[in-house]
Scaffold this active site. Sequence first.
Site, mmCIF file in Angstrom:
data_model
loop_
_atom_site.group_PDB
_atom_site.id
_atom_site.type_symbol
_atom_site.label_atom_id
_atom_site.label_comp_id
_atom_site.label_asym_id
_atom_site.label_seq_id
_atom_site.Cartn_x
_atom_site.Cartn_y
_atom_site.Cartn_z
ATOM 1 N N LYS A 249 74.255 37.519 37.342
ATOM 2 C CA LYS A 249 74.677 37.799 35.968
ATOM 3 C C LYS A 249 76.195 37.866 35.892
ATOM 4 O O LYS A 249 76.850 38.164 36.891
ATOM 5 C CB LYS A 249 74.115 39.160 35.530
ATOM 6 C CG LYS A 249 72.640 39.183 35.226
ATOM 7 C CD LYS A 249 72.206 40.584 34.804
ATOM 8 C CE LYS A 249 70.714 40.652 34.517
ATOM 9 N NZ LYS A 249 70.262 39.825 33.395
ATOM 10 N N ASP A 260 67.210 48.693 34.293
ATOM 11 C CA ASP A 260 66.194 47.640 34.182
ATOM 12 C C ASP A 260 64.849 48.092 34.740
ATOM 13 O O ASP A 260 64.057 47.299 35.240
ATOM 14 C CB ASP A 260 66.696 46.373 34.908
ATOM 15 C CG ASP A 260 65.969 45.118 34.452
ATOM 16 O OD1 ASP A 260 65.410 45.137 33.337
ATOM 17 O OD2 ASP A 260 65.963 44.132 35.205
ATOM 18 N N GLU A 321 63.295 37.851 37.037
ATOM 19 C CA GLU A 321 62.585 38.483 38.158
ATOM 20 C C GLU A 321 61.498 39.444 37.698
ATOM 21 O O GLU A 321 60.561 39.722 38.437
ATOM 22 C CB GLU A 321 63.601 39.233 39.043
ATOM 23 C CG GLU A 321 63.995 40.643 38.585
ATOM 24 C CD GLU A 321 64.687 40.686 37.232
ATOM 25 O OE1 GLU A 321 65.243 39.649 36.809
ATOM 26 O OE2 GLU A 321 64.664 41.749 36.580
ATOM 27 N N ARG A 323 59.110 39.199 35.504
ATOM 28 C CA ARG A 323 57.771 38.594 35.441
ATOM 29 C C ARG A 323 57.214 38.343 36.836
ATOM 30 O O ARG A 323 56.008 38.317 37.024
ATOM 31 C CB ARG A 323 57.835 37.318 34.583
ATOM 32 C CG ARG A 323 58.733 36.262 35.122
ATOM 33 C CD ARG A 323 59.129 35.237 34.054
ATOM 34 N NE ARG A 323 60.190 35.739 33.165
ATOM 35 C CZ ARG A 323 60.675 35.061 32.130
ATOM 36 N NH1 ARG A 323 60.202 33.866 31.843
ATOM 37 N NH2 ARG A 323 61.634 35.564 31.381
#
Length: 470
Positions: A249, A260, A321, A323
């Site tokens: 990112k 997250d 990531e 999923r």
Amino acid sequence: MKAVTVNTTKAKAAATAVVVGHSKQKLPTALTAIASKMAKDDLGSPQVVHTNNQVFILLKPKDKPELVGGEAWRVMGDELMKSLRSQLLASCSVVVGGKQCDVQSLVEGIVVGDYQFTACRSGKAAKRKKITVHIPGYAKEVKAGTQVGDCQNLAREVCDLPGNLMHPTAFVKRAKKEMQGLGITIKVIQGEAACRKANFPGLAQVGQAGAQPPALLEMHYKPRGKKSKNSYAMVGKGITFDSGGISLKPGAGMWKMKGDMGGAAAVLGAMKLIALQKPGVAVSGYCALAENMPDTKAQRPGDIYQARNGKYIHVDNTDAEGRLVLSDVLTYACEKKPTHLVDAATLTGACLVALGSSIAAVMGNNDKWVQQVRDAGQDVGEELWPLPLYSGYRKLLDHPHADINNIGGKYAGTITAGIFLSEFIGKNVKWAHCDIAGPAMMGGSWRYYDEGNTGFAVRTFAQLAQCLSK
Ligand code: BES
Ligand code: ZN
Ligand code: ZN
């Protein structure tokens, strides 16, 4: 550290809070004019008035159409705490009553509104003044509201804690501590090798570069006595830090990706709340925990691996990531045959584009269950809005070299993420997926939240257990 206590004792306090329109008590004359102005909305809430050597805080629940499910009362609880803190008042008694009052939500607003992340403060900033709020006559509501607020704050704190302190190993340790004595059965699969051996390749793939190993945390609640024929499972995305991995990112604001793990935090908070509330339905909570880091051991864009359910997944972008860690855990949760399954994940930035920061997306394989999730959210003041799992978009996840790609292109990113997850749901399980990327993290203060993580979905997920226990 929690700095507010709510009880029901009738004690002399430094201030008196009066909920305008929700109390019959006669007010000192100096206050009646102010209260009647507030009643007509000519004056806003709160109003702090010093009279007869006493401090009064006049409050009124705001009449706004979007403040549903007790939100007006939670906002008021936060107003009360902000007033007490700014006036340096150590205690307060609340005058409230009547049929229309929502004392439980008021207490939730007091507890959640007064939360501050102080674990990483030293000196003066680490110590907050203790405040006691007395609400006589409402024992049930005070207890219930405090439990909800505490469990939501637990979810917030694990998200606010930075990635160096709250990694998969620390999360598991904290969960064990929080569940102590509550009758919850806990099972943990810890480490990359153990995840592969137990057939959670997605957790291993994402977590293989982490300094702290990935883990699957399972928590199980069994009701005593009367038991519903439903069974309920919750799954949460727990990326304790999402750097994006090799698909790194951009640096600006990357620190926010310590949060997250809002999905896993919601599962933890809801599980504790369920253990305290004791609904008559069996509940399982699963937290998929990993760090997503770049490293020589990290998975590469282009990697292909076989998921628990046999499908081959192409990793086009290592930043998609969530999923990957969720898919096998969803399959696993379905193997236990729950009637109802829900998951929460800070899954896509696209969800913020679609619905903004106040509303979560919900989608699933059963319209009635999706609606039930939405309704439960409305009941407890959490906003979720349905998006379609439009089958015509499945082809966006096609890949020439594998069964499914882990990204779906530029548009409809929240939907393609949902479609991806849907491929890992077992037969006969009613499933709803909540993308909480927006409301789980606040960029500034909103309602009774300050900047930081919110613990969104703790209340909705516990409410669903109540619904399913009937
Ligand atoms: N954790 C992020 C999603 C996210 C973004 C949550 C902003 C909260 C705020 C997720 O893992 C991610 O990076 N998703 C990518 C998916 C893309 C690569 C298909 C995204 O949204 O950009
Ligand atoms: Zn990511
Ligand atoms: Zn992520």
